[in-house]
Design an enzyme around this catalytic site. Structure first.
Site, PDB file in Angstrom:
ATOM      1  N   MET A 137     -10.566   3.042  -5.572  1.00  0.00           N
ATOM      2  CA  MET A 137     -10.019   1.709  -5.294  1.00  0.00           C
ATOM      3  C   MET A 137     -10.048   1.383  -3.798  1.00  0.00           C
ATOM      4  SD  MET A 137      -6.765   1.327  -7.803  1.00  0.00           S
ATOM      5  CE  MET A 137      -6.931   0.592  -9.417  1.00  0.00           C
ATOM      6  N   GLU A 188     -21.091  14.252  -0.276  1.00  0.00           N
ATOM      7  CA  GLU A 188     -22.441  14.179   0.305  1.00  0.00           C
ATOM      8  C   GLU A 188     -22.700  12.780   0.869  1.00  0.00           C
ATOM      9  OE1 GLU A 188     -21.918  16.255  -2.254  1.00  0.00           O
ATOM     10  OE2 GLU A 188     -22.450  17.851  -0.866  1.00  0.00           O
ATOM     11  N   GLY A 234       0.434  -5.739  -5.929  1.00  0.00           N
ATOM     12  CA  GLY A 234       0.208  -4.432  -6.561  1.00  0.00           C
ATOM     13  C   GLY A 234       1.264  -3.434  -6.097  1.00  0.00           C
ATOM     14  N   ARG A 255     -32.221  23.067  -0.915  1.00  0.00           N
ATOM     15  CA  ARG A 255     -31.638  24.255  -0.259  1.00  0.00           C
ATOM     16  C   ARG A 255     -30.587  24.923  -1.145  1.00  0.00           C
ATOM     17  NH1 ARG A 255     -26.664  23.670   1.945  1.00  0.00           N
ATOM     18  NH2 ARG A 255     -25.986  21.573   2.505  1.00  0.00           N
ATOM     19  N   ALA A 284      15.453   2.464   1.921  1.00  0.00           N
ATOM     20  CA  ALA A 284      15.726   2.388   3.359  1.00  0.00           C
ATOM     21  C   ALA A 284      16.327   1.030   3.732  1.00  0.00           C
ATOM     22  CB  ALA A 284      14.428   2.629   4.142  1.00  0.00           C
ATOM     23  N   ASP A 293      -4.330   0.195  -0.537  1.00  0.00           N
ATOM     24  CA  ASP A 293      -5.655  -0.144   0.007  1.00  0.00           C
ATOM     25  C   ASP A 293      -5.802   0.090   1.518  1.00  0.00           C
ATOM     26  OD1 ASP A 293      -6.168  -1.000  -2.579  1.00  0.00           O
ATOM     27  OD2 ASP A 293      -5.621  -3.079  -2.145  1.00  0.00           O
ATOM     28  N   ASP A 309      -1.356  -8.071   1.547  1.00  0.00           N
ATOM     29  CA  ASP A 309      -1.599  -9.256   2.382  1.00  0.00           C
ATOM     30  C   ASP A 309      -1.242 -10.569   1.679  1.00  0.00           C
ATOM     31  OD1 ASP A 309      -3.739  -8.935   0.683  1.00  0.00           O
ATOM     32  OD2 ASP A 309      -5.218  -9.662   2.130  1.00  0.00           O
ATOM     33  N   ASP A 319      -5.336  -1.977   3.854  1.00  0.00           N
ATOM     34  CA  ASP A 319      -6.184  -3.077   4.341  1.00  0.00           C
ATOM     35  C   ASP A 319      -5.422  -4.127   5.146  1.00  0.00           C
ATOM     36  OD1 ASP A 319      -4.691  -4.037   2.257  1.00  0.00           O
ATOM     37  OD2 ASP A 319      -6.342  -5.044   1.229  1.00  0.00           O
ATOM     38  N   THR A 323       0.753  -1.063   0.135  1.00  0.00           N
ATOM     39  CA  THR A 323      -0.445  -1.150  -0.709  1.00  0.00           C
ATOM     40  C   THR A 323      -1.257   0.120  -0.528  1.00  0.00           C
ATOM     41  OG1 THR A 323      -2.614  -2.218  -0.933  1.00  0.00           O
ATOM     42  CG2 THR A 323      -1.510  -2.563   1.142  1.00  0.00           C
ATOM     43  N   ARG A 343      -9.821  -2.318  -2.939  1.00  0.00           N
ATOM     44  CA  ARG A 343     -10.186  -3.747  -2.837  1.00  0.00           C
ATOM     45  C   ARG A 343     -11.389  -3.900  -1.908  1.00  0.00           C
ATOM     46  NH1 ARG A 343      -6.056  -8.209  -3.220  1.00  0.00           N
ATOM     47  NH2 ARG A 343      -5.048  -7.811  -5.193  1.00  0.00           N
ATOM     48  N   ARG A 401       2.851 -11.115  -9.935  1.00  0.00           N
ATOM     49  CA  ARG A 401       2.040 -12.077  -9.180  1.00  0.00           C
ATOM     50  C   ARG A 401       2.344 -13.447  -9.767  1.00  0.00           C
ATOM     51  NH1 ARG A 401      -1.900  -8.562  -6.622  1.00  0.00           N
ATOM     52  NH2 ARG A 401      -2.263  -6.781  -7.939  1.00  0.00           N
ATOM     53  N   LYS A 436     -25.445  23.167  -5.571  1.00  0.00           N
ATOM     54  CA  LYS A 436     -25.218  23.152  -7.020  1.00  0.00           C
ATOM     55  C   LYS A 436     -24.802  21.777  -7.534  1.00  0.00           C
ATOM     56  CE  LYS A 436     -25.605  27.628  -8.115  1.00  0.00           C
ATOM     57  NZ  LYS A 436     -27.046  27.819  -8.060  1.00  0.00           N
ATOM     58  N   HIS A 437     -24.309  20.961  -6.661  1.00  0.00           N
ATOM     59  CA  HIS A 437     -23.825  19.653  -7.114  1.00  0.00           C
ATOM     60  C   HIS A 437     -23.784  18.698  -5.930  1.00  0.00           C
ATOM     61  CE1 HIS A 437     -20.159  21.727  -5.641  1.00  0.00           C
ATOM     62  NE2 HIS A 437     -20.133  20.613  -4.948  1.00  0.00           N
TER      63      HIS A 437
END
Ligand code: ATP
Length: 319
Positions: free
Chosen positions: A169, A187, A11, A211, A22, A127, A103, A129, A125, A171, A72, A214-215
């Site tokens: 996103m 929240e 990705g 209390r 670089a 992610d 990975d 991860d 990435t 993964r 890929r 509003k959202h």
């Protein structure tokens, strides 16, 4: 080493261009030639390879995506496929390869190295991860994109007094959800690394409503559950009108943030340093704001962990 190659794989992520730049500039600065391999390992197998000059990477540092394109391919998971890639590298006289990706791409780099071909992995990435680095290239930009989107949704959530579930996103990792949720005062944050209790979430939302809130904003990591299914559960449990927003691919694009450009520049240059020092099978990363490198095979065996203190904090602050 007189000639190296660079490719992006898997990705795409914002900042990959800065990393390519670089690698190219650092190599040329060190008096070695650089070849760009287009379309990741698929392009490597086909020999879609071209020499890059200083000017080839001009005017890309601020652009999202990757000028080398990405792909890929299942073929690279086979020994024959990888041998075709090595044959192409040998044909072009390329002696070492920088692989920028996630990975899966690191597994490809590891296997090439095990076959005797020197590779260095650069984590790219959104992610976040990859074990062995605190941050991956693209995570910060994606995070800011998510925050921008949530800020906008928050405006309409307030106007209509609704509950919003936002799927982000990542993964299998909850980093993007956790960081964006904390940065946007969500929240509730739902991540794969922590079990959730719907009764507790519903009670928390109702308490906020009583209390005068509003959202409510709930951030759900895609690796945990789909926003749509989670939204249904929330509506059932609270009877609050709930809307779901799946942010999708906007999270992968856009101009890289300053933080991603700096990280990409540092990691890309370090990858070249390692190849020139005769290192191979390493991944570069950043830990506690210091550049590090680890054995790719060992890093891939580690599990990516999330900062559970931050998760706890997000709960404490969203009372
Ligand atoms: P992202 O995390 O952003 O999706 P990724 O690098 O993990 O990026 P993958 O699709 O998993 O993306 O991997 C990219 C490519 O790397 C694959 O298409 C394949 O060519 C190669 N690759 C993945 N896993 C392996 C493996 N086990 N052995 C050899 N090559 C691999």
């Amino acid at each position: 080493m007189k000639r190296i190659g660079v490719l992006t794989s898997g990705g795409d992520s914002p900042g990959m261009n800065a990393a390519i730049r670089a690698v190219v500039r650092k190599a040329i600065h060190s008096d070695i030639e650089v070849y760009g391999i287009y379309y990741g390992f698929a392009g490597l197998i086909e020999g879609n390879i071209e020499k890059l000059e200083i000017g080839s990477v001009g005017d890309i540092i601020h652009r999202g995506g990757t000028m080398l394109y990405t792909a890929r391919t299942e073929e690279f998971k086979t020994e024959e496929g990888r041998q075709k890639g090595i044959d192409q590298l040998n044909k072009f006289g390329i002696e070492g390869l920088v692989v920028i990706g996630g990975d899966g791409s690191f597994h490809g780099a590891r296997k090439l190295t095990e076959s005797g071909y020197p590779c260095i992995g650069v984590p790219g990435t959104i992610d976040n991860d990859i074990p062995g680095t605190d941050f991956t290239i693209g995570f910060d930009t994606a995070l800011n994109t998510v925050i921008d989107a949530i800020d906008k949704i928050r405006d309409t959530a307030t106007s209509h007094e609704r509950t919003y579930v936002i799927e982000v996103m990542g993964r299998d990792a909850g980093d993007l959800a956790l960081w964006s949720g904390l940065a946007d005062g969500a929240e509730t944050i739902v991540i794969p690394e922590a079990p959730y209790n719907m009764d507790e979430i519903a009670a928390r939302l109702k308490k906020g409503h009583e209390r005068g809130k509003k959202h409510s904003i709930i951030v759900v990591a895609e690796g945990c559950e789909s926003g749509v299914s989670f939204g249904k559960k929330i509506e059932e449990a609270t009877q609050f009108e709930t809307r779901v927003s799946v942010l999708g691919y906007i999270q992968r694009g856009g101009r890289p943030t300053a933080s991603d450009r700096v990280l990409a520049s540092r990691l890309g240059a370090r990858a070249v340093d390692l190849l020139l020092a005769g290192k191979q099978g390493r991944m570069v990363g950043i830990q506690q704001n210091r550049l590090v490198d680890h054995d790719i095979a060992e890093a891939l065996q580690l599990e990516h962990t999330i900062d559970m203190d931050m998760y706890k904090l997000s709960k404490e602050l969203s009372i």
